[in-house]
Design an enzyme around this catalytic site. Structure first.
Site, mmCIF file in Angstrom:
data_model
loop_
_atom_site.group_PDB
_atom_site.id
_atom_site.type_symbol
_atom_site.label_atom_id
_atom_site.label_comp_id
_atom_site.label_asym_id
_atom_site.label_seq_id
_atom_site.Cartn_x
_atom_site.Cartn_y
_atom_site.Cartn_z
ATOM 1 N N CYS A 69 40.930 -18.517 1.174
ATOM 2 C CA CYS A 69 40.548 -17.746 -0.015
ATOM 3 C C CYS A 69 39.767 -16.478 0.325
ATOM 4 C CB CYS A 69 39.692 -18.605 -0.951
ATOM 5 S SG CYS A 69 40.158 -20.331 -1.052
ATOM 6 N N ASP A 101 36.137 -24.656 -2.905
ATOM 7 C CA ASP A 101 36.402 -25.888 -3.632
ATOM 8 C C ASP A 101 37.484 -26.745 -2.988
ATOM 9 O OD1 ASP A 101 34.545 -24.843 -5.297
ATOM 10 O OD2 ASP A 101 35.741 -24.939 -7.117
ATOM 11 N N CYS A 142 37.247 -17.233 -3.565
ATOM 12 C CA CYS A 142 37.329 -18.578 -4.122
ATOM 13 C C CYS A 142 36.525 -18.702 -5.411
ATOM 14 C CB CYS A 142 36.854 -19.608 -3.102
ATOM 15 S SG CYS A 142 37.196 -21.309 -3.601
ATOM 16 N N LYS A 144 34.003 -20.005 -7.484
ATOM 17 C CA LYS A 144 32.676 -19.665 -8.009
ATOM 18 C C LYS A 144 32.193 -18.313 -7.527
ATOM 19 C CE LYS A 144 33.189 -23.643 -9.629
ATOM 20 N NZ LYS A 144 34.475 -23.809 -8.920
ATOM 21 N N CYS A 214 44.111 -19.812 -4.160
ATOM 22 C CA CYS A 214 45.183 -20.704 -4.616
ATOM 23 C C CYS A 214 46.113 -19.985 -5.597
ATOM 24 C CB CYS A 214 44.588 -21.945 -5.260
ATOM 25 S SG CYS A 214 43.609 -22.937 -4.122
ATOM 26 N N SER A 490 39.178 -28.969 -11.925
ATOM 27 C CA SER A 490 39.717 -27.799 -11.249
ATOM 28 C C SER A 490 40.660 -27.057 -12.182
ATOM 29 C CB SER A 490 40.473 -28.244 -9.999
ATOM 30 O OG SER A 490 41.283 -27.203 -9.495
#
Length: 587
Positions: A69, A101, A142, A144, A214, A490
């Site tokens: 990420c 994550d 990523c 957060k 992702c 998620s």
């Protein structure tokens, strides 16, 4: 070691003028004879007197080697710095933490994930305050990290531009595109005997073929879309995949753009308003995005002094149509959106349908509507639909409330065939116990699995439950059971999974009083979450209830549990802009 090729600056060059930095925070570290020691440090790093006299722009990344990420962020930051310098600024690069994550998922490490959002915002605030930077460009990958950096921008209120690091490319497994979600769900299939160990090993090796976040409309891409819709990122910057060198164009432009904002005096709180927050919520709903947006948007609003809670987010979700057919509920990935024109195409479709406030300002200095003037929804594709032909008349996410969630809850309905569910509760007081039950298949069709004491205070840290929900789906039970929690899900979660149930169990919320066999009713059409229980039994259970002591009685998780507020208001840890008596940008 002496360098005979570099001469020291003359005394007249060595002291930047007050006039040149009037009103800028960096005057406190660079201007006047009393700041000679400070300038010595800057000269030691090779800065010239001219560069010291220019505005200082912090360039912060969440780069690390934990996962793909964030792995490309450092390279992109170098291009941002060139853009800043070309526009007359002096870039100063620094980094902050990331908890990825995908690596933290499914074990106690996930307790650190949401906490990291606050640490990111706090650490950026402290770095900028301590070094007196005048503006900020933030690069994140990523989950957060995106809201964490945008929260810091709003808190500091210096001219700022956000830049997403980009999405991963899809993997290929036996002729079809795959993402890491397919691997999580394959774990459940493997446990159920539907996938061999060899096939699982083959899948895990091809699912993530490049740098980037992702690939579905999970939390990272959802918040990346938010960055454009809310006006903090340049148009088109959120959808170009991480490996593409064309990202350099956005990196350079972001560096130049922040200098233009500094010149105009345009700050994040001029851009982020209640209307732009509604725009952000709309793009999440329209793309079937992550339920985590219902946590992050209130937190961002909090940094700007705007009251915007889970119920406000839910109202926008309900009135916005679902128009993008994206995973996990749909068929396509982030790269497919890029291929038809990117996030601006989604925004233009919503604007044309009357679902966005086009008058909101953006970091281009123009309004959202002006940015989208030349954008058109392409024909001959079915990734993004016009609002006149939506996939669903209401958004892919729904806010819930009722006697089980007086402070609200959230559920993703994109791709679901069944929007109502009623069944007996099966109660677990931590995720590990629920996951073990799922892997052992010791649960039944028709049950509502309840995972509690996983909220912001009770966890502490409000874990995501992707391992559990993916295992359920992998076992073919995704439509046959429901799951509710005071924790989170998620963005990759699918199925009838209700998160953010508030008040949480740790503070004695109704979810703490549920027992095995209680009939829980979920109605995503009406927006309700309730339990069939008479008032006398409620009262008796409340009388018996005792608070639980979690296992984290020192360190960062302990401190977080002492200060964090309810999920419905963003799970924030400080009073926010409404209570501030000064703004950093005005020092």
């Amino acid at each position: 070691m002496d360098d005979p090729g570099q001469s020291a600056p003359s005394p007249s060059q060595a002291v930047p003028s007050v006039q040149g930095k009037s009103g800028l925070p960096s005057r406190h570290t660079t201007v006047g004879p009393e700041r000679a020691p400070h300038r010595s440090f800057l000269y030691a790093m090779g800065l010239s007197a001219r560069e010291i006299a220019q505005p200082f722009v912090g360039v912060v990344t969440t780069w690390n080697e934990a996962a793909p990420c964030n792995i490309s962020l450092s390279r992109q930051a170098q291009v941002v710095k060139k853009g800043v310098a070309a526009a007359g600024g002096t870039p100063r690069e620094f980094t902050t933490i990331t908890v990825t994550d995908g690596i933290a998922m499914g074990h106690a490490g996930m307790k650190a994930s949401l906490v990291s959002r606050e640490v990111i915002a706090d650490s950026v605030e402290l770095s900028v305050r301590g070094h007196c930077y005048d503006a900020l460009v933030g690069l994140a990958g990523c989950d957060k990290t995106l809201p964490g950096l945008m929260m810091a921008m709003l808190r500091l209120n210096v001219p700022s531009v956000f830049l997403y690091g980009g999405s991963i490319l899809p993997g290929r497994f036996r002729g079809k595109d795959v993402t890491v979600l397919d691997v999580f769900e394959a774990v459940g299939a493997n446990a159920a005997g539907a996938m061999s160990d060899a096939d699982l090993a083959e899948l895990e090796m091809v699912a993530c073929p490049s740098a980037g976040s992702c690939g579905g409309q999970y939390t990272a891409n959802s918040m990346a879309y938010v960055s454009e819709a809310i006006g903090l990122a340049l148009p088109g910057s959120a959808s170009t995949p991480a490996p593409y060198e064309s990202r350099d164009r956005f990196a350079d432009a972001s560096g130049r753009a922040v200098m233009a904002l500094l010149d105009r005096g345009l700050r994040p709180r001029d851009i982020v308003t209640r209307k732009s927050l509604e725009n952000a919520a709309a793009v999440v709903a329209a793309t079937g995005g992550s339920t985590n947006a219902a946590l992050h948007l209130p937190a961002m609003a909090h940094e700007a002094g705007i009251a915007f809670d889970i119920f406000d987010v839910g109202k926008v979700f309900r009135r916005t149509p679902l128009i993008a057919d994206l995973k996990p509920g749909g068929r396509y990935l982030a790269k497919d959106v890029h291929d038809i024109g990117g996030v601006p195409v989604v925004l233009k479709a919503l604007l044309d349908g009357g679902f966005l406030h086009g008058e909101c300002l953006t970091v281009t200095g123009r309004t959202l509507a002006e940015n989208l003037e030349s954008v058109h929804l392409p024909d001959g594709q079915d990734v993004v639909h016009p609002t006149t032909r939506p996939l669903s008349p209401t958004g892919g996410l729904v806010g819930l409330s009722g006697n089980l969630a007086p402070e609200g809850a959230i559920v993703k309905v994109a791709g679901l065939r069944r929007l109502t569910f009623s069944g007996p509760a099966r109660v677990f007081d931590r995720e590990e116990d629920a996951f073990a039950a799922v892997m052992q298949r010791s649960y039944q069709k028709g049950e509502v699995l309840v995972i509690r004491y996983e909220g912001p205070r009770g966890g502490p840290g409000m874990r995501e439950m992707l391992s559990t929900t993916s295992a359920i789906y992998g076992q073919g039970m995704g439509e046959d059971v429901a799951l509710i929690t005071d924790g989170r899900f998620s963005g990759a979660t699918r199925g009838l999974c209700v998160g953010h149930v508030g008040p949480e169990a740790a503070v004695g919320g109704p979810i703490a009083l549920i027992e095995d066999g209680d009939v829980i009713e979920i109605d995503a059409e009406k927006g309700t979450l309730s339990v069939r229980l008479d008032p006398q039994e409620w009262a008796a259970r409340r009388e018996r209830w005792q608070p639980r002591r979690h296992a984290f009685q020192s360190g960062a998780l302990w401190r977080y549990a002492q200060t964090v507020g309810p999920a419905g208001k963003g799970a924030v840890t400080h009073p926010g802009a409404a209570a501030e008596e000064h703004v950093y940008a005005d020092i």
